[in-house]
Design a protein around this motif. Structure first.
Motif, short mmCIF file in Angstrom:
data_model
loop_
_atom_site.label_atom_id
_atom_site.label_comp_id
_atom_site.label_asym_id
_atom_site.label_seq_id
_atom_site.Cartn_x
_atom_site.Cartn_y
_atom_site.Cartn_z
N PHE A 112 -0.59 -9.34 -6.50
CA PHE A 112 -0.94 -8.00 -6.04
C PHE A 112 0.24 -7.05 -6.16
O PHE A 112 0.09 -5.89 -6.52
N LEU A 157 -0.21 -5.66 -9.95
CA LEU A 157 -1.05 -4.51 -9.64
C LEU A 157 -0.26 -3.35 -9.03
O LEU A 157 -0.81 -2.27 -8.83
N VAL A 207 0.89 -2.99 -5.97
CA VAL A 207 0.72 -2.69 -4.55
C VAL A 207 2.12 -2.59 -3.96
O VAL A 207 2.96 -3.46 -4.21
N LEU A 237 -3.47 -4.92 2.38
CA LEU A 237 -4.09 -6.12 1.80
C LEU A 237 -4.59 -7.07 2.88
O LEU A 237 -5.60 -7.75 2.69
N GLU A 274 -9.04 -3.21 -10.68
CA GLU A 274 -8.78 -4.65 -10.68
C GLU A 274 -8.81 -5.20 -9.26
O GLU A 274 -9.35 -6.28 -9.00
N LEU A 275 -8.25 -4.46 -8.31
CA LEU A 275 -8.28 -4.90 -6.91
C LEU A 275 -9.71 -4.87 -6.37
O LEU A 275 -10.11 -5.76 -5.61
N HIS A 314 -11.37 -7.90 -7.62
CA HIS A 314 -10.90 -9.04 -6.81
C HIS A 314 -11.69 -9.11 -5.51
O HIS A 314 -12.15 -10.18 -5.10
#
Length: 176
Positions: A32, A36, A38, A48, A148-149, A152
C-alpha cells in the motif's frame, strides 16, 4: 453488579481484539505504501485501518445475527480502545484524548458508510473517489492508486463474505 462485575470481560472482547489485530496487520501491508503511494504517516496508516476494519464490520453486520452484530461492536470497541492508547503514547494530554477519539470515531463512521454504500452499489469509481478524498489529503493520489485500492477493497469484501461466520466468531479471519 457487585465488585467482581467490574473485572468481568465484555462478551466477545478477546475475539474483537483478535479480529481487529488481523485488520491492522492487513492495513500494514507494505504494498500500500510502496506501490500505491499511501502516505506512510499516522494519518495514512489510520485510513487503511479504517478501510479494513470497516470491511470487517460490514461483513459481520451482513450476517444479520445478534452474535455477529455484537462481535462487530467488539471490533469497533477494540479499535477505539487502541486509538485511545496510541494517542496517549503519542503524548496527547489526558483532557484532549476523549475529544480526539470522538473525532476519530465520527471520521470512521463517515468513511465506513461511504465505502459500504459504494460497495453495495458496485461502484468502483465512487469507492476510489472516497478513498482518494480520505487518504491523499495533502497531495493528489498517484495515477490509478485510488482505483487499485478500491479494487483491493472489493476483493477483500468478497473474500470476507465467503468466510464462515463460525470462523469469524472464533477470531479467525483472512484478508488476503
Amino acid at each position: 453488579m457487585g465488585l467482581f462485575g467490574l473485572f468481568r470481560r465484555r462478551p466477545h472482547e478477546r475475539t474483537g481484539f483478535e479480529l481487529y489485530a488481523a485488520a491492522v496487520g492487513a492495513a500494514r501491508t507494505p504494498r500500500f505504501y510502496a506501490e500505491l503511494g499511501v502516505p506512510d504517516t499516522t494519518a495514512g496508516r489510520y485510513e487503511l485501518v479504517c478501510l479494513h476494519v470497516g470491511l470487517l464490520i460490514r461483513r459481520l453486520r451482513a450476517a444479520t445475527d445478534k452474535t455477529a452484530d455484537a462481535l462487530g461492536q467488539a471490533v469497533f470497541d477494540a479499535m477505539f480502545a487502541d486509538m485511545d492508547v496510541n494517542l496517549r503514547e503519542m503524548g496527547i494530554g489526558d483532557l484532549s484524548v476523549g475529544k480526539r477519539v470522538k473525532m476519530l470515531w465520527e471520521g470512521f463512521h463517515g468513511r465506513a458508510t461511504a465505502y459500504a454504500e459504494a460497495l453495495d452499489q458496485g461502484d468502483t469509481a465512487a469507492l476510489a473517489a472516497a478513498l482518494e478524498r480520505n487518504i491523499w489529503v495533502k497531495e493528489p493520489a498517484p495515477e490509478g492508486a485510488g482505483t487499485e485500492l478500491a479494487r483491493h477493497a472489493e476483493r477483500v469484501s468478497a473474500l470476507l463474505a465467503g468466510q464462515e461466520l463460525e470462523a469469524l466468531l472464533r477470531g479467525q479471519v483472512h484478508f488476503a
